[in-house]
Design a protein around this motif. Structure first.
Motif, mmCIF file in Angstrom:
data_model
loop_
_atom_site.group_PDB
_atom_site.id
_atom_site.type_symbol
_atom_site.label_atom_id
_atom_site.label_comp_id
_atom_site.label_asym_id
_atom_site.label_seq_id
_atom_site.Cartn_x
_atom_site.Cartn_y
_atom_site.Cartn_z
ATOM 1 N N LYS A 253 0.850 -1.204 0.000
ATOM 2 C CA LYS A 253 0.000 0.000 0.000
ATOM 3 C C LYS A 253 0.882 1.250 0.000
ATOM 4 C CE LYS A 253 -3.831 -2.161 2.509
ATOM 5 N NZ LYS A 253 -3.151 -3.354 3.020
ATOM 6 N N ASP A 255 0.721 5.381 0.692
ATOM 7 C CA ASP A 255 -0.052 6.474 1.306
ATOM 8 C C ASP A 255 0.223 7.769 0.548
ATOM 9 O OD1 ASP A 255 -1.234 8.363 2.878
ATOM 10 O OD2 ASP A 255 -0.439 7.604 4.778
ATOM 11 N N GLU A 268 -5.011 6.303 -0.490
ATOM 12 C CA GLU A 268 -4.163 5.145 -0.212
ATOM 13 C C GLU A 268 -4.414 4.147 -1.332
ATOM 14 O OE1 GLU A 268 -3.116 2.958 3.770
ATOM 15 O OE2 GLU A 268 -4.759 1.865 2.825
ATOM 16 N N VAL A 270 -3.218 0.650 -3.774
ATOM 17 C CA VAL A 270 -2.556 -0.653 -3.712
ATOM 18 C C VAL A 270 -1.660 -0.822 -4.939
ATOM 19 C CG1 VAL A 270 -2.931 -3.161 -3.740
ATOM 20 C CG2 VAL A 270 -4.444 -1.686 -2.393
#
Length: 566
Positions: A253, A255, A268, A270
């Motif tokens: 992930k 941020d 956020e 992936v």
């Protein structure tokens, strides 16, 4: 696919065989283990309507749900479970543990299950975070402990070693293999982990690891991050490694909240090779090619968007509505990668990283002490270069020329200290104590072994495709040595009397102290081009330069306070 497939298979078996509505209960580590290989929508498809952590102290009765626990077999988790079984909230309890359980733990749970709500207890060996098909990590929070001698903090040191051995044993149980084990001779922590892993696999749990023997046993090689301190200090120029270096990736992930005005669903994101076809195709591409491929993706999406604007009939509208989820997904994906690459470009320009990186690569790959000294000095005098980049350049110079030019190195260290109060604490000298030439086993700069000298000369004559990605981690040499049967027993001894017969077809290399995405890329590319041996890379954490320096600072702080006490 090997590691991700193994973990996904365990989760599928956990959830598929239990019919009806379920709650999945995890601990802080199994949350990561599950989240990197399984999406929320996939959990919903398996009728998982609620995910909780085992620490949750809710008293709300939900007898219509079946509880599926997936936990590490720690004493804390067993105590949480004991209390929850004494006052059951759910109709049924299905207990799965990510590693080998002790008999005493099973007795505690059996005694607690007075209302007989537990339907099954099983061990599913997924005690590691499968980041990519051939790359796993522990994301160990106190990673700096590997740098400390055992006597400095014996309990933490033991906990660290136990956790590493747990992960390694789970990988081999998931793969249904028992390896021969080797370790880096110059590393006490690598030796200790290798010996404890051997004790577990060949003595304590001999029966569990007694799989059908192949002609040639797999190999577990335990090495120490400090044998190659250069790789985690370098700026990166391939997509996955670059994102981690400049923005940060944790459990796949990223941020992006700090970017300000971006949509909520993009704050956020992936980055997973399993869930994102564009990322899978481009994760190892260099920044220049990545930019071209992003543009191509945007152009293709604009064509799709344009065709969707030409809705003229009811049939057109119905077709668009049918394809809308796919359209939205594509839109989200394009937006995500454009945002990411825009931010990377901004950082590269703002920090003058192309200039800095050229000098870094020269320090890592090419000789020439006088030119290197002048280049680093120039950057130390440049106000626009960040403190951390100055520090990394001095460290790279120190690792290369510590014996050759100690006087100039002292000049650079003094200059660095005068420019940046934060680094007056002798972090460069501490790095040399931890990972200097006298501590290293491998031929880090390729100047000891005749074969490496010849290879480096050939590389210099031919030139390299990209000046920013010419560095090869020491791991690459290690893989080559293994496949050619040239890994020296004197440098990498075997544990006990279990020796390798022939060259192994399966190798797990575990880096105590952490891996990098540059090394993961080397492993993936090596596996793609060498059919004889399959490598898997694991480590206690995934490093970028910030994390590596933070670990150094933490270890230095503890060593200093320890010296003061003594």
């Amino acid at each position: 696919m090997v590691l991700i497939s193994a973990v996904r298979d365990y989760i599928q078996r956990m959830l598929h065989d239990i019919s009806g509505m379920k709650v999945l209960i995890l601990d802080s580590e199994t949350v990561k283990i599950v989240s990197v290989v399984y999406s929320q929508s996939e959990l919903l498809q398996k009728e998982v309507f609620l995910v909780e952590t085992v620490e949750t102290n809710s008293k709300e009765s939900m007898s219509h749900l079946k509880a599926v626990y997936f936990l590490r077999p720690t004493s804390e988790n067993v105590q949480h479970l004991r209390r929850q079984l004494a006052l059951p909230r759910f109709g049924e309890y299905h207990l799965f543990f990510s590693n080998i359980m002790k008999d005493t733990q099973l007795h505690i749970l059996a005694d607690a299950d007075e209302q007989e709500v537990v339907r099954q207890v099983q061990e599913f060996y997924a005690d590691f975070v499968a980041i990519d098909p051939y790359h796993f990590t522990l994301n160990y929070q106190f990673n700096h402990i590997y740098m400390l001698p055992t006597v400095v903090d014996p309990p933490s040191s033991q906990i660290f070693c136990d956790r590493v051995v747990d992960a390694i044993s789970a990988v081999f149980l998931a793969l249904k293999r028992r390896p021969v084990i080797r370790y880096q001779r110059t590393s006490d922590v690598a030796k200790r982990i290798a010996q404890e892993a051997a004790r577990l696999m060949y003595e304590k749990e001999n029966g569990l690891f007694d799989f059908r023997r192949s002609e040639i046993s797999p190999l577990l090689l335990v090495v120490d991050r400090r044998d190659d301190p250069v790789t985690p200090l370098l700026n990166q120029w391939t997509y996955q490694a670059m994102v981690h270096e400049l923005i940060g990736i944790e459990d796949n992930k990223v941020d992006l909240k700090h970017l300000g005005k971006i949509p909520k669903d993009q704050q956020e994101v992936v980055l997973s090779s399993e869930q994102d076809a564009f990322f899978k195709a481009n994760m190892y591409e260099n920044f220049g090619d990545l930019g071209m491929n992003i543009k191509k993706m945007v152009d293709e999406f604009q064509l799709i968007a344009k065709s969707n604007q030409n809705i003229q009939t009811i049939e057109d509208m119905a077709k668009f509505v049918d394809n809308y989820p796919e359209y939205r997904k594509k839109h989200g994906n394009v937006s995500k990668h454009v945002t990411m690459v825009t931010e990377l470009s901004r950082i590269v320009e703002g920090k003058k990283l192309m200039l800095v990186s050229q000098t870094e690569q020269d320090l890592a790959c090419n000789g020439g002490q006088v030119a290197a000294f002048e280049a680093v000095l120039k950057f130390l005098n440049d106000e626009s270069i960040s403190d951390i980049d100055r520090l990394r350049l001095v460290m790279l110079y120190a690792l290369r020329y510590e014996k050759e030019s100690p006087v100039q190195l002292m000049q650079l260290c003094n200059k660095l200290a005068s420019r940046s109060a934060k680094y007056k604490s002798g972090l460069v000298q501490f790095l040399l104590k931890q990972a200097g030439v006298d501590k290293r086993t491998g031929d880090l700069y390729g100047n000891r072994d005749l074969l490496n000298i010849a290879r480096n000369m050939a590389r210099g004559i031919k030139g390299v495709e990209n000046v920013y990605t010419q560095h090869q981690p020491l791991l690459f040499q290690t893989m080559e040595s293994i496949t050619r049967g040239r890994l020296r027993d004197v440098d990498y001894p075997f544990v006990g009397s279990h020796f390798q017969q022939g060259r192994p077809h399966e190798v797990v290399i575990f880096v105590v102290g952490g891996t990098t995405y540059e090394e993961a890329r080397s492993v993936a590319l090596y596996n793609a081009t060498n059919s004889g041996t399959r490598f898997i890379l694991g480590g206690s954490a995934i490093l970028n330069s910030n994390r590596f320096l933070k670990d150094l600072e933490e270890a230095q702080k503890i060593m200093k306070s320890n010296a003061n006490v003594l």
